[in-house]
Design a protein around this motif. Sequence first.
Motif, PDB file in Angstrom:
ATOM      1  N   ASP A  77       3.787   2.124  41.674  1.00 56.98           N
ATOM      2  CA  ASP A  77       2.485   1.461  41.584  1.00 56.98           C
ATOM      3  C   ASP A  77       2.630  -0.057  41.760  1.00 56.98           C
ATOM      4  O   ASP A  77       3.423  -0.711  41.079  1.00 56.98           O
ATOM      5  N   LYS A  78       1.840  -0.612  42.678  1.00 61.18           N
ATOM      6  CA  LYS A  78       1.939  -2.035  43.003  1.00 61.18           C
ATOM      7  C   LYS A  78       1.653  -2.928  41.801  1.00 61.18           C
ATOM      8  O   LYS A  78       2.377  -3.901  41.537  1.00 61.18           O
ATOM      9  N   ASP A  79       0.599  -2.610  41.057  1.00 67.34           N
ATOM     10  CA  ASP A  79       0.226  -3.443  39.909  1.00 67.34           C
ATOM     11  C   ASP A  79       1.288  -3.384  38.813  1.00 67.34           C
ATOM     12  O   ASP A  79       1.597  -4.403  38.187  1.00 67.34           O
ATOM     13  N   GLU A  80       1.837  -2.194  38.601  1.00 63.55           N
ATOM     14  CA  GLU A  80       2.856  -2.065  37.564  1.00 63.55           C
ATOM     15  C   GLU A  80       4.151  -2.756  37.969  1.00 63.55           C
ATOM     16  O   GLU A  80       4.849  -3.336  37.125  1.00 63.55           O
ATOM     17  N   GLN A  81       4.465  -2.732  39.236  1.00 65.47           N
ATOM     18  CA  GLN A  81       5.647  -3.451  39.712  1.00 65.47           C
ATOM     19  C   GLN A  81       5.466  -4.956  39.566  1.00 65.47           C
ATOM     20  O   GLN A  81       6.407  -5.680  39.216  1.00 65.47           O
ATOM     21  N   GLU A  82       4.255  -5.422  39.814  1.00 62.50           N
ATOM     22  CA  GLU A  82       3.965  -6.852  39.612  1.00 62.50           C
ATOM     23  C   GLU A  82       4.120  -7.225  38.144  1.00 62.50           C
ATOM     24  O   GLU A  82       4.689  -8.279  37.815  1.00 62.50           O
ATOM     25  N   LEU A  83       3.631  -6.373  37.268  1.00 61.26           N
ATOM     26  CA  LEU A  83       3.758  -6.606  35.826  1.00 61.26           C
ATOM     27  C   LEU A  83       5.225  -6.664  35.427  1.00 61.26           C
ATOM     28  O   LEU A  83       5.639  -7.530  34.644  1.00 61.26           O
ATOM     29  N   PHE A  84       6.017  -5.748  35.981  1.00 58.44           N
ATOM     30  CA  PHE A  84       7.456  -5.719  35.688  1.00 58.44           C
ATOM     31  C   PHE A  84       8.144  -6.997  36.168  1.00 58.44           C
ATOM     32  O   PHE A  84       8.935  -7.611  35.438  1.00 58.44           O
ATOM     33  N   LEU A  85       7.837  -7.429  37.386  1.00 57.46           N
ATOM     34  CA  LEU A  85       8.463  -8.629  37.936  1.00 57.46           C
ATOM     35  C   LEU A  85       8.110  -9.871  37.125  1.00 57.46           C
ATOM     36  O   LEU A  85       8.960 -10.747  36.895  1.00 57.46           O
ATOM     37  N   GLU A  86       6.868  -9.952  36.676  1.00 52.41           N
ATOM     38  CA  GLU A  86       6.453 -11.087  35.844  1.00 52.41           C
ATOM     39  C   GLU A  86       7.175 -11.065  34.499  1.00 52.41           C
ATOM     40  O   GLU A  86       7.573 -12.114  33.976  1.00 52.41           O
ATOM     41  N   THR A  87       7.359  -9.887  33.950  1.00 54.09           N
ATOM     42  CA  THR A  87       8.060  -9.753  32.667  1.00 54.09           C
ATOM     43  C   THR A  87       9.527 -10.143  32.825  1.00 54.09           C
ATOM     44  O   THR A  87      10.105 -10.785  31.942  1.00 54.09           O
ATOM     45  N   GLN A  88      10.116  -9.785  33.970  1.00 60.56           N
ATOM     46  CA  GLN A  88      11.520 -10.109  34.219  1.00 60.56           C
ATOM     47  C   GLN A  88      11.766 -11.610  34.315  1.00 60.56           C
ATOM     48  O   GLN A  88      12.860 -12.097  34.006  1.00 60.56           O
ATOM     49  N   LYS A  89      10.749 -12.352  34.724  1.00 59.91           N
ATOM     50  CA  LYS A  89      10.906 -13.808  34.805  1.00 59.91           C
ATOM     51  C   LYS A  89      11.230 -14.403  33.444  1.00 59.91           C
ATOM     52  O   LYS A  89      11.884 -15.439  33.339  1.00 59.91           O
ATOM     53  N   ILE A  90      10.768 -13.748  32.395  1.00 60.93           N
ATOM     54  CA  ILE A  90      10.954 -14.263  31.041  1.00 60.93           C
ATOM     55  C   ILE A  90      12.030 -13.498  30.280  1.00 60.93           C
ATOM     56  O   ILE A  90      12.788 -14.071  29.496  1.00 60.93           O
ATOM     57  N   TYR A  91      12.118 -12.183  30.526  1.00 65.63           N
ATOM     58  CA  TYR A  91      13.006 -11.344  29.712  1.00 65.63           C
ATOM     59  C   TYR A  91      14.126 -10.672  30.494  1.00 65.63           C
ATOM     60  O   TYR A  91      14.694  -9.686  30.039  1.00 65.63           O
ATOM     61  N   LYS A  92      14.466 -11.219  31.672  1.00 68.20           N
ATOM     62  CA  LYS A  92      15.615 -10.673  32.395  1.00 68.20           C
ATOM     63  C   LYS A  92      16.863 -10.805  31.538  1.00 68.20           C
ATOM     64  O   LYS A  92      17.674  -9.881  31.423  1.00 68.20           O
ATOM     65  N   ASP A  93      17.019 -11.965  30.935  1.00 70.73           N
ATOM     66  CA  ASP A  93      18.086 -12.188  29.962  1.00 70.73           C
ATOM     67  C   ASP A  93      17.477 -12.034  28.575  1.00 70.73           C
ATOM     68  O   ASP A  93      16.643 -12.836  28.165  1.00 70.73           O
ATOM     69  N   THR A  95      19.176 -12.019  25.709  1.00 76.59           N
ATOM     70  CA  THR A  95      20.157 -12.462  24.713  1.00 76.59           C
ATOM     71  C   THR A  95      19.512 -13.143  23.518  1.00 76.59           C
ATOM     72  O   THR A  95      19.838 -12.840  22.358  1.00 76.59           O
ATOM     73  N   ASP A  96      18.608 -14.073  23.780  1.00 81.10           N
ATOM     74  CA  ASP A  96      17.976 -14.824  22.692  1.00 81.10           C
ATOM     75  C   ASP A  96      17.213 -13.892  21.751  1.00 81.10           C
ATOM     76  O   ASP A  96      17.289 -14.025  20.520  1.00 81.10           O
ATOM     77  N   GLN A  97      16.498 -12.931  22.313  1.00 79.45           N
ATOM     78  CA  GLN A  97      15.750 -11.998  21.481  1.00 79.45           C
ATOM     79  C   GLN A  97      16.681 -11.061  20.710  1.00 79.45           C
ATOM     80  O   GLN A  97      16.386 -10.685  19.568  1.00 79.45           O
ATOM     81  N   LYS A  98      17.797 -10.699  21.307  1.00 79.28           N
ATOM     82  CA  LYS A  98      18.777  -9.851  20.616  1.00 79.28           C
ATOM     83  C   LYS A  98      19.326 -10.563  19.382  1.00 79.28           C
ATOM     84  O   LYS A  98      19.503  -9.954  18.320  1.00 79.28           O
ATOM     85  N   ILE A  99      19.576 -11.854  19.516  1.00 75.42           N
ATOM     86  CA  ILE A  99      20.085 -12.646  18.391  1.00 75.42           C
ATOM     87  C   ILE A  99      19.044 -12.686  17.266  1.00 75.42           C
ATOM     88  O   ILE A  99      19.374 -12.528  16.087  1.00 75.42           O
ATOM     89  N   LYS A 100      17.783 -12.891  17.646  1.00 72.58           N
ATOM     90  CA  LYS A 100      16.712 -12.943  16.645  1.00 72.58           C
ATOM     91  C   LYS A 100      16.527 -11.589  15.959  1.00 72.58           C
ATOM     92  O   LYS A 100      16.306 -11.516  14.746  1.00 72.58           O
ATOM     93  N   LEU A 101      16.593 -10.520  16.733  1.00 70.28           N
ATOM     94  CA  LEU A 101      16.447  -9.182  16.161  1.00 70.28           C
ATOM     95  C   LEU A 101      17.585  -8.867  15.205  1.00 70.28           C
ATOM     96  O   LEU A 101      17.372  -8.318  14.117  1.00 70.28           O
ATOM     97  N   SER A 102      18.794  -9.239  15.590  1.00 68.44           N
ATOM     98  CA  SER A 102      19.952  -9.005  14.721  1.00 68.44           C
ATOM     99  C   SER A 102      19.803  -9.766  13.412  1.00 68.44           C
ATOM    100  O   SER A 102      20.079  -9.243  12.324  1.00 68.44           O
ATOM    101  N   SER A 103      19.351 -11.021  13.499  1.00 73.32           N
ATOM    102  CA  SER A 103      19.144 -11.824  12.297  1.00 73.32           C
ATOM    103  C   SER A 103      18.067 -11.193  11.413  1.00 73.32           C
ATOM    104  O   SER A 103      18.218 -11.131  10.181  1.00 73.32           O
ATOM    105  N   LEU A 104      16.985 -10.721  12.017  1.00 68.07           N
ATOM    106  CA  LEU A 104      15.921 -10.061  11.258  1.00 68.07           C
ATOM    107  C   LEU A 104      16.473  -8.838  10.533  1.00 68.07           C
ATOM    108  O   LEU A 104      16.217  -8.653   9.336  1.00 68.07           O
TER     109      LEU A 104
END
Length: 319
Positions: A77-93, A95-104
Amino acid sequence: MRFFIMFLMVFFCFYSCKKEKSFTVDISGIDGSFNLSRFDVDFYRAKQKDLLKLKAKYPYFFPESMLDSISIAKMKDKDEQELFLETQKIYKDFTDQKIKLSSLFKHIRYYNPKFKPPRVVTILSNVDYESRVIHADSLLLISLDVFLGKEHTFYNDYPKYIKQNNTKEHLIVDVAKVFIEEQLQPKVNRSFISKMIYEGKKMYLLDLYLPEVKDVIKFGTTDDKFNWALSNEEQIWSYFIQKELLFSTDTKLNSRFLETAPFSKFYMKQDDLSPGKIGVWVGWQIVRSFMKHNDVSLQELIKINETDLFSKSKYKPRK
């Protein structure tokens, strides 16, 4: 004069550091490891031939009643692929969220030794605000497309008071809230003061579990509205008393002062300057006052009757 200014700078720096570290505990010896699966990445980068592997790895996303053709269409789906690509711009890496989750997870385990970190799975929910974070059994599902930043075009139709919390900083807060909701027993007392304190307990648990997160982020409002609450605490409390709201069981008070909203409803000219759910904020201050004046454990705090907590809180609003 120069010495006096330097003294003030050191004093305020010390005071700020002391305030920020007031909930800090030693979690260095606690295991906060967890398994992370990126379903969003695995699914939207998959080809039709990969479907069997996906179903084996994530069976809970593929019920028997779901046709393969639906999954394949969703992948392409074109719209869902666009959503995925936009999300990857921020959450491709991640690491930072993994550190926060581990601390939590370490902090939750510090106060609740039997706690076991769940398997974390990142997903896309087509910007479903109501499904930001879901905890089911041993799985924690995080909808990354709800945390792309308050100015993202995907949220153009969202009201400002909703999309202001659609940021990376709020992701860990929403995760913590899911576990806190599960810890507290449903409230029994229907009075306004009890409801405020019940919500205040949740906020205090955020203090304990996320000691490095700013109060304004935990509360979920703008800096201006949060500062308004700080500056008007005495007036807010006086209003509740003068209007005899504390022990009222009027359910309309929920939407006015306890539920997420653009502002709280005092029915005054400057209502729009206030943050929504101001009663939650007041309850938070009452619980903080109680914990300051009473030596009790987290489990005792959770169990104590809200009315008893209020009577022992020694709460005095800031002037």
